[in-house]
Design an enzyme around this catalytic site. Sequence first.
Site, PDB file in Angstrom:
ATOM      1  N   TYR A 157     -21.698   0.794  29.714  1.00  0.00           N
ATOM      2  CA  TYR A 157     -20.275   1.073  29.484  1.00  0.00           C
ATOM      3  C   TYR A 157     -20.144   1.361  27.994  1.00  0.00           C
ATOM      4  CZ  TYR A 157     -19.095  -0.943  34.090  1.00  0.00           C
ATOM      5  OH  TYR A 157     -18.991  -1.206  35.440  1.00  0.00           O
ATOM      6  N   LYS A 192     -13.975  -2.819  40.838  1.00  0.00           N
ATOM      7  CA  LYS A 192     -13.390  -3.880  41.653  1.00  0.00           C
ATOM      8  C   LYS A 192     -12.813  -3.438  43.003  1.00  0.00           C
ATOM      9  CE  LYS A 192     -14.064  -7.588  39.398  1.00  0.00           C
ATOM     10  NZ  LYS A 192     -15.503  -7.381  39.518  1.00  0.00           N
ATOM     11  N   PRO A 243     -11.205   2.404  37.793  1.00  0.00           N
ATOM     12  CA  PRO A 243     -12.561   2.051  38.232  1.00  0.00           C
ATOM     13  C   PRO A 243     -13.408   1.286  37.213  1.00  0.00           C
ATOM     14  CG  PRO A 243     -12.391   4.416  37.825  1.00  0.00           C
ATOM     15  CD  PRO A 243     -11.014   3.864  37.685  1.00  0.00           C
ATOM     16  N   TYR A 256     -16.872  -9.935  36.305  1.00  0.00           N
ATOM     17  CA  TYR A 256     -17.626  -8.741  36.738  1.00  0.00           C
ATOM     18  C   TYR A 256     -18.446  -9.029  37.994  1.00  0.00           C
ATOM     19  CZ  TYR A 256     -20.116  -4.320  36.264  1.00  0.00           C
ATOM     20  OH  TYR A 256     -20.618  -3.061  36.494  1.00  0.00           O
ATOM     21  N   HIS A 290     -28.772  -5.781  39.839  1.00  0.00           N
ATOM     22  CA  HIS A 290     -28.707  -5.640  38.383  1.00  0.00           C
ATOM     23  C   HIS A 290     -28.345  -6.985  37.766  1.00  0.00           C
ATOM     24  CE1 HIS A 290     -28.366  -1.030  37.771  1.00  0.00           C
ATOM     25  NE2 HIS A 290     -29.052  -1.310  38.862  1.00  0.00           N
TER      26      HIS A 290
HETATM   27  P1  RFL Z   1     -10.377   3.783  51.667  1.00  0.00           P
HETATM   28  O1  RFL Z   1     -11.808   3.748  51.321  1.00  0.00           O
HETATM   29  O2  RFL Z   1      -9.494   4.752  50.974  1.00  0.00           O
HETATM   30  O3  RFL Z   1     -10.283   3.991  53.246  1.00  0.00           O
HETATM   31  C1  RFL Z   1      -9.070   4.315  53.881  1.00  0.00           C
HETATM   32  C2  RFL Z   1      -9.390   5.102  55.128  1.00  0.00           C
HETATM   33  O4  RFL Z   1      -8.162   5.367  55.800  1.00  0.00           O
HETATM   34  C3  RFL Z   1      -8.168   6.713  56.213  1.00  0.00           C
HETATM   35  N1  RFL Z   1      -6.765   7.185  56.341  1.00  0.00           N
HETATM   36  C4  RFL Z   1      -6.160   7.442  57.518  1.00  0.00           C
HETATM   37  N2  RFL Z   1      -6.594   7.319  58.782  1.00  0.00           N
HETATM   38  C5  RFL Z   1      -5.728   7.675  59.781  1.00  0.00           C
HETATM   39  N3  RFL Z   1      -4.489   8.169  59.536  1.00  0.00           N
HETATM   40  C6  RFL Z   1      -4.021   8.313  58.277  1.00  0.00           C
HETATM   41  N4  RFL Z   1      -2.797   8.828  58.067  1.00  0.00           N
HETATM   42  C7  RFL Z   1      -4.864   7.930  57.205  1.00  0.00           C
HETATM   43  N5  RFL Z   1      -4.738   7.954  55.856  1.00  0.00           N
HETATM   44  C8  RFL Z   1      -5.897   7.502  55.354  1.00  0.00           C
HETATM   45  C9  RFL Z   1      -8.929   7.449  55.143  1.00  0.00           C
HETATM   46  O5  RFL Z   1      -9.451   8.694  55.610  1.00  0.00           O
HETATM   47  C10 RFL Z   1     -10.025   6.446  54.798  1.00  0.00           C
HETATM   48  O6  RFL Z   1     -11.190   6.633  55.567  1.00  0.00           O
HETATM   49  O7  RFL Z   1      -9.686   2.334  51.438  1.00  0.00           O
HETATM   50  P2  RFL Z   1     -10.276   0.877  51.595  1.00  0.00           P
HETATM   51  O8  RFL Z   1     -10.959   0.692  52.904  1.00  0.00           O
HETATM   52  O9  RFL Z   1      -9.170  -0.022  51.207  1.00  0.00           O
HETATM   53  O10 RFL Z   1     -11.452   0.777  50.490  1.00  0.00           O
HETATM   54  C11 RFL Z   1     -11.140   0.838  49.118  1.00  0.00           C
HETATM   55  C12 RFL Z   1     -12.296   1.493  48.341  1.00  0.00           C
HETATM   56  O11 RFL Z   1     -12.608   2.738  48.937  1.00  0.00           O
HETATM   57  C13 RFL Z   1     -11.955   1.695  46.871  1.00  0.00           C
HETATM   58  O12 RFL Z   1     -11.239   0.591  46.362  1.00  0.00           O
HETATM   59  C14 RFL Z   1     -13.223   1.881  45.998  1.00  0.00           C
HETATM   60  O13 RFL Z   1     -13.873   3.095  46.307  1.00  0.00           O
HETATM   61  C15 RFL Z   1     -12.890   1.861  44.517  1.00  0.00           C
HETATM   62  N6  RFL Z   1     -14.054   2.088  43.652  1.00  0.00           N
HETATM   63  C16 RFL Z   1     -14.947   1.087  43.377  1.00  0.00           C
HETATM   64  N7  RFL Z   1     -14.803  -0.114  43.969  1.00  0.00           N
HETATM   65  C17 RFL Z   1     -15.756  -1.075  43.757  1.00  0.00           C
HETATM   66  O14 RFL Z   1     -15.596  -2.178  44.312  1.00  0.00           O
HETATM   67  N8  RFL Z   1     -16.861  -0.868  42.961  1.00  0.00           N
HETATM   68  C18 RFL Z   1     -17.056   0.317  42.323  1.00  0.00           C
HETATM   69  O15 RFL Z   1     -18.074   0.495  41.660  1.00  0.00           O
HETATM   70  C19 RFL Z   1     -16.067   1.337  42.492  1.00  0.00           C
HETATM   71  N9  RFL Z   1     -16.231   2.527  41.907  1.00  0.00           N
HETATM   72  C20 RFL Z   1     -14.276   3.360  43.112  1.00  0.00           C
HETATM   73  C21 RFL Z   1     -15.375   3.536  42.237  1.00  0.00           C
HETATM   74  C22 RFL Z   1     -13.459   4.438  43.453  1.00  0.00           C
HETATM   75  C23 RFL Z   1     -13.714   5.667  42.917  1.00  0.00           C
HETATM   76  N10 RFL Z   1     -12.883   6.744  43.299  1.00  0.00           N
HETATM   77  C24 RFL Z   1     -13.389   7.947  43.812  1.00  0.00           C
HETATM   78  C25 RFL Z   1     -11.487   6.503  43.481  1.00  0.00           C
HETATM   79  C26 RFL Z   1     -15.639   4.772  41.689  1.00  0.00           C
HETATM   80  C27 RFL Z   1     -14.806   5.841  42.021  1.00  0.00           C
HETATM   81  C28 RFL Z   1     -15.128   7.140  41.383  1.00  0.00           C
HETATM   82  C1  PHB Z   2     -20.397   3.838  40.128  1.00  0.00           C
HETATM   83  O1  PHB Z   2     -21.637   3.692  40.125  1.00  0.00           O
HETATM   84  O2  PHB Z   2     -19.839   4.741  40.763  1.00  0.00           O
HETATM   85  C2  PHB Z   2     -19.552   2.909  39.328  1.00  0.00           C
HETATM   86  C3  PHB Z   2     -20.142   1.838  38.675  1.00  0.00           C
HETATM   87  C4  PHB Z   2     -19.364   0.986  37.906  1.00  0.00           C
HETATM   88  C5  PHB Z   2     -17.997   1.219  37.782  1.00  0.00           C
HETATM   89  C6  PHB Z   2     -17.405   2.280  38.463  1.00  0.00           C
HETATM   90  C7  PHB Z   2     -18.190   3.130  39.229  1.00  0.00           C
HETATM   91  O3  PHB Z   2     -17.250   0.407  36.984  1.00  0.00           O
END
Ligand code: RFL
Ligand code: PHB
Length: 396
Positions: free
Chosen positions: A202, A298, A294, A386, A73
Amino acid sequence: MTKTQVGIIGAGPAGLLLSHMLHLQGIESVIVEQRSREDIEATIKAGVLEHPTVELLKELGVGERMVREGYVHNGIELSFGGKRHRIDLPELTGGKSITVYPQHEVIKDLVAAVLANGTTIEFGVSDVSLHGIDGTQPSIRYSKDGAAQEIQCDFIGGCDGFHGPSRQAIPASIRQEHLKVYPAGWFGILCEAPPSSDELIYAQSDRGFVLISTRTPDVQRMYFQCDPNDSVDNWSDDRIWAEFRARLANDDGWQLKEGRIFQKGIIAMRSFVCETMQHGRLFLAGDSAHIVPPTGAKGLNLAAGDVVLLSKAIVDFYRRDDRAGLDSYSARAVKRVWRGEHFSWWMTNMLHDFDGEDTITRRFRQSQLEYTVSSRAAAASLAENYVGLPFEGWQG
Ligand code: RFL
Ligand code: PHB
């Protein structure tokens, strides 16, 4: 009992990336993960990968499918006052863009690479605990299929997300933590529909924030700001679409494309930083140390930045008996984290209306939005953050 060099807790982006980067430098690791492989490969989370993350995944040999199936994008749109305004990312950042490629696809690619490396991922473990992190031989204990297991290692990578046990293993008396909880959540849906827009939108409105994102030509990801204590059961599909329509009302006849909703969920919004990202032989990376709302997209990208620093520090220790990188890990990692935290907070405040705000805050938001789309300097600042600031210690 198993012995390895680095014991990693959590097979999220942080843990898998750490294992893979260490393997490429000849350092072995074992990962323990509480969920099943099917579960982690199906959990819907992030969508946006920054420029440095994309370049990193390519350089590590795990970017092939992302390049083929992800969507580059070159802009995002800010919508307010019934009008949309484009932020041209490459034009404002010297050619950089973002890639929309879902986190669970990144997870699939990384799991495949880590297993192909010959590294063990113990899925479906329980009762994970950390021991001896103050000494030179820490260990991870856990249960698998009812049997007690132990991994002895030189270092522990605490990559177990916000709710995992690693951060709690650092004594509370020395943990420096900062938390902000926002009085809003995001209601996220996945639906079967064609894209409504070529780029992410956004949108700020008096009824609250909306984000229009995408996954594939047939599946769209959208969010609207909601009460964090609301329940998905209160939201029929008709009510959801009516809310999107009301918030996206505009002057130019643009319309949202609607379709069957097949996933709904509510996400809390927090800013959290544990500045103490290391203690003895334990090193935290990713969501175990920090959480962002979110809005700035990041979270995963901050996890990647931590892992770049941590893997290099561990390599320097084994290759050259150099502890400097390890000793300074927390202090260096947290700098990029604070930048991402501030940007996420800033985007969140610019785009959300919060209950009980005073009128001056609303006017500030309006002024900030107008400034951001009318000043090149302001737009460039948004774009630079961004697309992602460079990872320290890595040229991408
Ligand atoms: P994770 O992905 O939470 O992985 C941690 C893993 O550890 C496991 N775990 C355990 N394992 C063994 N024993 C235990 N006691 C444990 N406790 C936990 C878990 O099962 C899991 O598999 O952390 P990590 O690796 O630091 O990664 C971080 C990312 O997942 C998170 O920051 C992002 O998803 C945030 N996020 C976004 N980040 C972006 O860079 N770009 C985005 O567009 C973006 N959009 C989002 C997001 C997060 C969202 N949600 C659902 C919170 C959009 C959403 C909706
Ligand atoms: C997504 O596609 O899930 C998404 C995109 C941008 C954001 C957060 C989530 O800032």
